[in-house]
Design a protein around this motif. Sequence first.
Motif, PDB file in Angstrom:
ATOM      1  N   ASN A   1       0.809  -1.223   0.000  1.00  0.00           N
ATOM      2  CA  ASN A   1       0.000   0.000   0.000  1.00  0.00           C
ATOM      3  C   ASN A   1       0.843   1.273   0.000  1.00  0.00           C
ATOM      4  OD1 ASN A   1       0.453  -1.141   2.762  1.00  0.00           O
ATOM      5  ND2 ASN A   1      -0.313   0.860   3.388  1.00  0.00           N
TER       6      ASN A   1
ATOM      7  N   LEU B   1       0.984   3.354  -3.106  1.00  0.00           N
ATOM      8  CA  LEU B   1      -0.052   4.342  -3.422  1.00  0.00           C
ATOM      9  C   LEU B   1       0.473   5.762  -3.237  1.00  0.00           C
ATOM     10  CD1 LEU B   1      -3.037   2.574  -1.625  1.00  0.00           C
ATOM     11  CD2 LEU B   1      -2.788   2.871  -4.108  1.00  0.00           C
TER      12      LEU B   1
ATOM     13  N   PHE C   1      -3.559   4.984  -7.222  1.00  0.00           N
ATOM     14  CA  PHE C   1      -4.167   3.693  -7.542  1.00  0.00           C
ATOM     15  C   PHE C   1      -3.772   3.200  -8.932  1.00  0.00           C
ATOM     16  CE2 PHE C   1      -7.497   1.201  -9.569  1.00  0.00           C
ATOM     17  CZ  PHE C   1      -7.615   0.144  -8.680  1.00  0.00           C
TER      18      PHE C   1
ATOM     19  N   LEU D   1     -11.248   4.812  -5.372  1.00  0.00           N
ATOM     20  CA  LEU D   1      -9.969   4.293  -5.855  1.00  0.00           C
ATOM     21  C   LEU D   1      -8.984   5.412  -6.205  1.00  0.00           C
ATOM     22  CD1 LEU D   1     -11.266   1.437  -8.209  1.00  0.00           C
ATOM     23  CD2 LEU D   1     -10.469   1.228  -5.847  1.00  0.00           C
TER      24      LEU D   1
ATOM     25  N   THR E   1      -9.170  -3.561  -0.710  1.00  0.00           N
ATOM     26  CA  THR E   1      -8.635  -2.625   0.283  1.00  0.00           C
ATOM     27  C   THR E   1      -8.852  -1.181  -0.141  1.00  0.00           C
ATOM     28  OG1 THR E   1      -6.925  -4.245   0.846  1.00  0.00           O
ATOM     29  CG2 THR E   1      -6.590  -1.991   1.603  1.00  0.00           C
ATOM     30  N   THR E   2      -8.486  -0.853  -1.378  1.00  0.00           N
ATOM     31  CA  THR E   2      -8.608   0.535  -1.828  1.00  0.00           C
ATOM     32  C   THR E   2     -10.061   0.930  -2.072  1.00  0.00           C
ATOM     33  OG1 THR E   2      -8.137  -0.281  -4.071  1.00  0.00           O
ATOM     34  CG2 THR E   2      -6.305   0.659  -2.837  1.00  0.00           C
TER      35      THR E   2
ATOM     36  N   SER F   1      -7.976   4.988  -1.500  1.00  0.00           N
ATOM     37  CA  SER F   1      -6.518   4.913  -1.615  1.00  0.00           C
ATOM     38  C   SER F   1      -5.825   5.873  -0.659  1.00  0.00           C
ATOM     39  CB  SER F   1      -6.096   5.214  -3.058  1.00  0.00           C
ATOM     40  OG  SER F   1      -6.608   4.251  -3.956  1.00  0.00           O
TER      41      SER F   1
ATOM     42  N   GLN G   1      -2.921   4.608   2.217  1.00  0.00           N
ATOM     43  CA  GLN G   1      -1.610   4.692   1.585  1.00  0.00           C
ATOM     44  C   GLN G   1      -0.457   4.700   2.588  1.00  0.00           C
ATOM     45  OE1 GLN G   1      -0.926   8.377  -0.550  1.00  0.00           O
ATOM     46  NE2 GLN G   1      -2.181   9.559   0.873  1.00  0.00           N
TER      47      GLN G   1
END
Length: 500
Positions: free
Chosen positions: A63, A66, A71, A208, A284-285, A290, A294
């Motif tokens: 992550n 990000l 994304f 996203l 998850t996102t 995001s 992140q």
Amino acid sequence: MADGTDSRIATPSAPPGGAPTTGPSGEDAYLERRTLRRGSAGWLLLTGLGVAYVVSGDYAGWNFGLAEAGFGGLAVAAALMGLMYTCLVFSQAEMAAVLPTAGGGYGFARRALGTWGGFLTGTAILIEYMLAPAAIAVFIGDYVQSLHLFGLRAGWPVYLACFAIFIGIHLWGVGEALRFSFIVTGIAVAALIIFVLGAFRHFDADRLNDIPVQASAFGANSWLPFGVLGIWAAFPFGMWFFLGVEGVPLAAEETKDPARSLPRAMALSMGILLVLAVLTFLATTGARGSAAVQAEGNPLVAALEGGGEPTLLSRFVNYAGLAGLVASFFSLIYAGSRQLFALSRAGYLPRFLSLTSRRKAPYLGLLVPGAVGFALAAGTGDGARMLNVAVFGATISYALMALSHIALRRREPDLPRVYRTPGGVVTSSIALVLACAALAATFLVDREAAFIALGVYGVAIAYFAFYSRHRLVASAPEEEFAALAAAEAELERDATPPRS
């Protein structure tokens, strides 16, 4: 010899070029003290091993990409890294079926690229598999503290417990170790599936691309908020979904029917990891956004706690994340010990490190890296930096392994191959190009970690150049494979009539 082995196994000098030499006797006794337990793993346990190496990367780490690419950028980076690993795994599967030894990538490169190629590949793999467990031990300590387990506040007791307990299981026996790894990995994968099902109930595609766009970045837009260059910078984070799967061939000498089991297990484990990567990334996102995940150390839990309050599912996933870390930690210890065992047995590293116990476990190959890993974890507590160093070593080894496949296909096209890589050298060429791009990307993410890895690599190269390349053990399996290839090539040259 200084390491206590029989000096007749490898003479202190070698012919020009560092070719290995042996004396007339003592070889059987040398190898008898350096044997692994044969036939301990079938394709199912090997598939579990391949997933175990990687599964912790689904729970955290990816992550942070990000913050480098957004994304869309991380999605492209992860897709390209998935392609690289798929091509690499298919290339490795062919070589593993031909050269089923504990050296894995080192053995492939040794035959294809010579002693220097073998050493450079093996050392890069060793950097990856010695640093990654130390990094994951730090992450396990963070998890234990955040979950308030056992009343622990300091990290080092957790690091010590991890290394002591899990190395102890490995010393007990490889069969027991792989079965333990398979069970813990199954728990971690099942929890990921449960997480995905729960998170997709809150999925919103508008979340996203909610990271603010950096207008000054070239090619920036809502899907690429940091521009086109962000995709390249996210390569190392895209690797976290797959980092370590290439270690399956290190179990070759402990596998039932390795020529068939290894390609099957490698393909299955890679397929499972690709599916898990896509589902985890999207769930998850899409569940939280995001921007919200992140910078989270525990992004899956953060995705489930949109209101800030823990839920039953988030608590479950939090504990399952610990299981994922344990699975990867445990399996990476195994991989590092086998790579060290193979390099040591062949004389590239001090030979005493390859001695095995009555239960056929390379006990010093487990204990010495364990001590180093614990010291690094307790001394630095910087898991992210150590993992970045491991990624640097990994990308070097990927490029060299892909190059080995190309070289073997061109130099030995008639070598019997039970399994052949789909696409041939085109497949391994794709892996080579992407591995070089990922290697360069490590300097964008953590330049200091890259230079630390280069420093370690430089020390190892000096040791090999000035000492160990003159003391290689020709009777080691990887060296015998290479010697056989050289002898066959010489016979073919002698049998070819001179041109008029």
